[in-house]
Motif scaffolding. Sequence first.
Motif, PDB file in Angstrom:
ATOM      1  N   LYS A   9     -17.141  13.173 -27.231  1.00  9.40           N
ATOM      2  CA  LYS A   9     -15.919  13.699 -26.621  1.00  9.40           C
ATOM      3  C   LYS A   9     -15.317  14.862 -27.419  1.00  9.40           C
ATOM      4  CE  LYS A   9     -14.802   9.367 -24.384  1.00  9.40           C
ATOM      5  NZ  LYS A   9     -13.977   8.185 -24.339  1.00  9.40           N
ATOM      6  N   ASN A  54     -19.039  21.419 -24.390  1.00  5.94           N
ATOM      7  CA  ASN A  54     -18.998  19.955 -24.417  1.00  5.94           C
ATOM      8  C   ASN A  54     -20.390  19.431 -24.751  1.00  5.94           C
ATOM      9  OD1 ASN A  54     -16.252  19.720 -23.750  1.00  5.94           O
ATOM     10  ND2 ASN A  54     -16.715  20.020 -21.578  1.00  5.94           N
ATOM     11  N   ASP A  91     -17.743   4.252 -23.185  1.00  8.12           N
ATOM     12  CA  ASP A  91     -16.877   4.694 -22.091  1.00  8.12           C
ATOM     13  C   ASP A  91     -16.651   3.636 -21.026  1.00  8.12           C
ATOM     14  OD1 ASP A  91     -16.678   7.400 -23.058  1.00  8.12           O
ATOM     15  OD2 ASP A  91     -18.724   7.703 -22.375  1.00  8.12           O
TER      16      ASP A  91
END
Length: 193
Positions: A9, A54, A91
């Motif tokens: 993240k 990312n 997650d």
Amino acid sequence: YQPAPLSEKAPPDTFVVHVSVFYEVPVTYGIVSGDGKGYFIIDSSTGIVRTKNNLKPEDFPVIFNVRATDLFNAVIFNEVSVIVEVTDENDFPPVFPHSLIEESLKENVPATQIVQLKAQDNDTGRNGFLTYGILSGDEQKFRIDESTGILYSTTSFDYEDEPREYQVVIFAEDDGIPEKKRGYCTVVIKITD
């Protein structure tokens, strides 16, 4: 260089590592190979590497080479490898396809398999590795195989003598980092004549 692993993240512009050389003349730094997907950017004057995009855990580890080149003579340079790993965050919790399952069990049957429960977890690696357990219900009369999710009776039942319905709450738990997550399912077992 092998900096501390980054979180999946980590946003763009996250500090990764500071590459430096001992040299009397100013140098310029550049990433010369190994970063085909363009995850990293280096400051050509300081040697500080940051994330550019990312991060996708499935693309890591990434090993890229940084070159320090003499600012006045490009044939004088040195290279070093940087190994970057990414940690997959936990997650998702495990999810059962159905939160309520009804099964029937004939009376006077010795200990037997009742149902196989299977949860899904969209994480990878240990974050998606599941074990099963009984949260509540009559644990003397039922057991679950913690690795396969198969629910068993541990005794035979008598339709006339006992309750005719049992509720067993099952959990699936992942092996997540930094915390484990659980999903739940209720199995209603009806004893039949």
